[in-house]
Design an enzyme around this catalytic site. Sequence first.
Site, PDB file in Angstrom:
ATOM      1  N   ALA A  57      38.398-120.060  -2.495  1.00 40.59           N
ATOM      2  CA  ALA A  57      37.028-119.758  -2.905  1.00 40.59           C
ATOM      3  C   ALA A  57      36.078-120.915  -2.587  1.00 40.59           C
ATOM      4  CB  ALA A  57      36.987-119.456  -4.399  1.00 40.59           C
ATOM      5  N   THR A  81      38.984-115.094  -6.047  1.00 38.78           N
ATOM      6  CA  THR A  81      39.413-115.117  -7.449  1.00 38.78           C
ATOM      7  C   THR A  81      39.769-116.537  -7.840  1.00 38.78           C
ATOM      8  OG1 THR A  81      40.375-112.913  -7.169  1.00 38.78           O
ATOM      9  CG2 THR A  81      41.084-114.176  -9.088  1.00 38.78           C
ATOM     10  N   VAL A  82      39.133-117.017  -8.889  1.00 38.39           N
ATOM     11  CA  VAL A  82      39.485-118.334  -9.413  1.00 38.39           C
ATOM     12  C   VAL A  82      39.976-118.129 -10.846  1.00 38.39           C
ATOM     13  CG1 VAL A  82      38.765-120.733  -9.607  1.00 38.39           C
ATOM     14  CG2 VAL A  82      37.534-119.216  -8.050  1.00 38.39           C
ATOM     15  N   ILE A  83      41.227-118.520 -11.063  1.00 41.19           N
ATOM     16  CA  ILE A  83      41.855-118.295 -12.372  1.00 41.19           C
ATOM     17  C   ILE A  83      42.068-119.644 -13.053  1.00 41.19           C
ATOM     18  CG2 ILE A  83      43.909-117.380 -13.538  1.00 41.19           C
ATOM     19  CD1 ILE A  83      44.239-115.468 -11.111  1.00 41.19           C
ATOM     20  N   GLY A  86      45.340-123.108 -16.482  1.00 37.89           N
ATOM     21  CA  GLY A  86      45.941-124.440 -16.553  1.00 37.89           C
ATOM     22  C   GLY A  86      45.615-125.378 -15.401  1.00 37.89           C
ATOM     23  N   HIS A  89      41.502-127.875 -11.513  1.00 34.62           N
ATOM     24  CA  HIS A  89      40.689-127.507 -10.364  1.00 34.62           C
ATOM     25  C   HIS A  89      39.626-126.453 -10.697  1.00 34.62           C
ATOM     26  CE1 HIS A  89      42.176-129.116  -6.621  1.00 34.62           C
ATOM     27  NE2 HIS A  89      41.684-128.109  -5.933  1.00 34.62           N
ATOM     28  N   ARG A 128      39.733-106.662 -13.525  1.00 34.91           N
ATOM     29  CA  ARG A 128      38.469-106.575 -12.773  1.00 34.91           C
ATOM     30  C   ARG A 128      38.681-106.289 -11.289  1.00 34.91           C
ATOM     31  NH1 ARG A 128      38.328-109.351 -17.097  1.00 34.91           N
ATOM     32  NH2 ARG A 128      36.448-109.760 -18.316  1.00 34.91           N
TER      33      ARG A 128
HETATM   34  N1  INI Z   1      41.059-121.387  -4.726  1.00 36.41           N
HETATM   35  C1  INI Z   1      40.798-120.135  -5.187  1.00 36.41           C
HETATM   36  O1  INI Z   1      40.266-119.311  -4.446  1.00 36.41           O
HETATM   37  N2  INI Z   1      41.144-119.819  -6.459  1.00 36.41           N
HETATM   38  C2  INI Z   1      41.737-120.693  -7.325  1.00 36.41           C
HETATM   39  O2  INI Z   1      42.039-120.299  -8.475  1.00 36.41           O
HETATM   40  C3  INI Z   1      42.017-122.002  -6.859  1.00 36.41           C
HETATM   41  N3  INI Z   1      42.662-122.969  -7.728  1.00 36.41           N
HETATM   42  O3  INI Z   1      42.930-122.631  -8.898  1.00 36.41           O
HETATM   43  O4  INI Z   1      42.920-124.079  -7.346  1.00 36.41           O
HETATM   44  C4  INI Z   1      41.663-122.331  -5.522  1.00 36.41           C
HETATM   45  N4  INI Z   1      41.892-123.573  -5.010  1.00 36.41           N
HETATM   46  C5  INI Z   1      41.784-123.867  -3.611  1.00 36.41           C
HETATM   47  C6  INI Z   1      40.366-124.177  -3.179  1.00 36.41           C
HETATM   48  O5  INI Z   1      39.574-123.000  -3.120  1.00 36.41           O
HETATM   49  C7  INI Z   1      40.313-124.833  -1.809  1.00 36.41           C
HETATM   50  O6  INI Z   1      40.851-123.950  -0.854  1.00 36.41           O
HETATM   51  C8  INI Z   1      41.059-126.163  -1.743  1.00 36.41           C
HETATM   52  O7  INI Z   1      40.627-127.019  -2.772  1.00 36.41           O
HETATM   53  C9  INI Z   1      40.805-126.871  -0.379  1.00 36.41           C
HETATM   54  O8  INI Z   1      39.412-127.122  -0.158  1.00 36.41           O
END
Ligand code: INI
Length: 156
Positions: A57, A81-83, A86, A89, A128
């Site tokens: 994302a 989707t960002v969950i 825990g 990030h 969702r």
């Molecule tokens: N990317 C997501 O799309 N969703 C997440 O929940 C997520 N978490 O939890 O870390 C996530 N991390 C990766 C991030 O989007 C980047 O691709 C990465 O940090 C490299 O830039």
Amino acid sequence: MNIIEAPVATPEAKIAIVIARFNNFINDSLLQGAVDALKRIGQVKDENITVVWVPGAYELPLAARRLTNKKKYDAVIALGTVIRGGTAHFEFVAGEASSGIASVAMNSDIPVSFGVLTTENIEQAIERAGTKAGNKGAEAALTALEMINVLKAINA
Ligand code: INI
């Protein structure tokens, strides 16, 4: 009184969907919902839909900006989707995705819709993505199409 509102159908529209691979088991359902809404409700032609996959994302805004700059699409739909679950990030990824996409939207002349789930856990994400709380991908797709027609109507 003048009221401007617009329908959703945009049979000639060219749409780009930018979608994150991270959490793709959820994002696949968002994509399915978006494409179904574009075609079945929006009457968008299959050949006028372009799907761009990015790693996560966090990468959505840059790809969305590149797509808006191409001047080839009538709208861009960002899906991911960002969950929280825990990971420390979460705040960074969710925050950058939403503010980055908002910034792309405000700096472009076409609709850029936000179909990114930011949830506490996987269950909320599943709800969702096509189960009891609808499909955020379909919602984002219909929003993009309605906005194409609203902007057209404002210009008319
Ligand atoms: N990317 C997501 O799309 N969703 C997440 O929940 C997520 N978490 O939890 O870390 C996530 N991390 C990766 C991030 O989007 C980047 O691709 C990465 O940090 C490299 O830039």
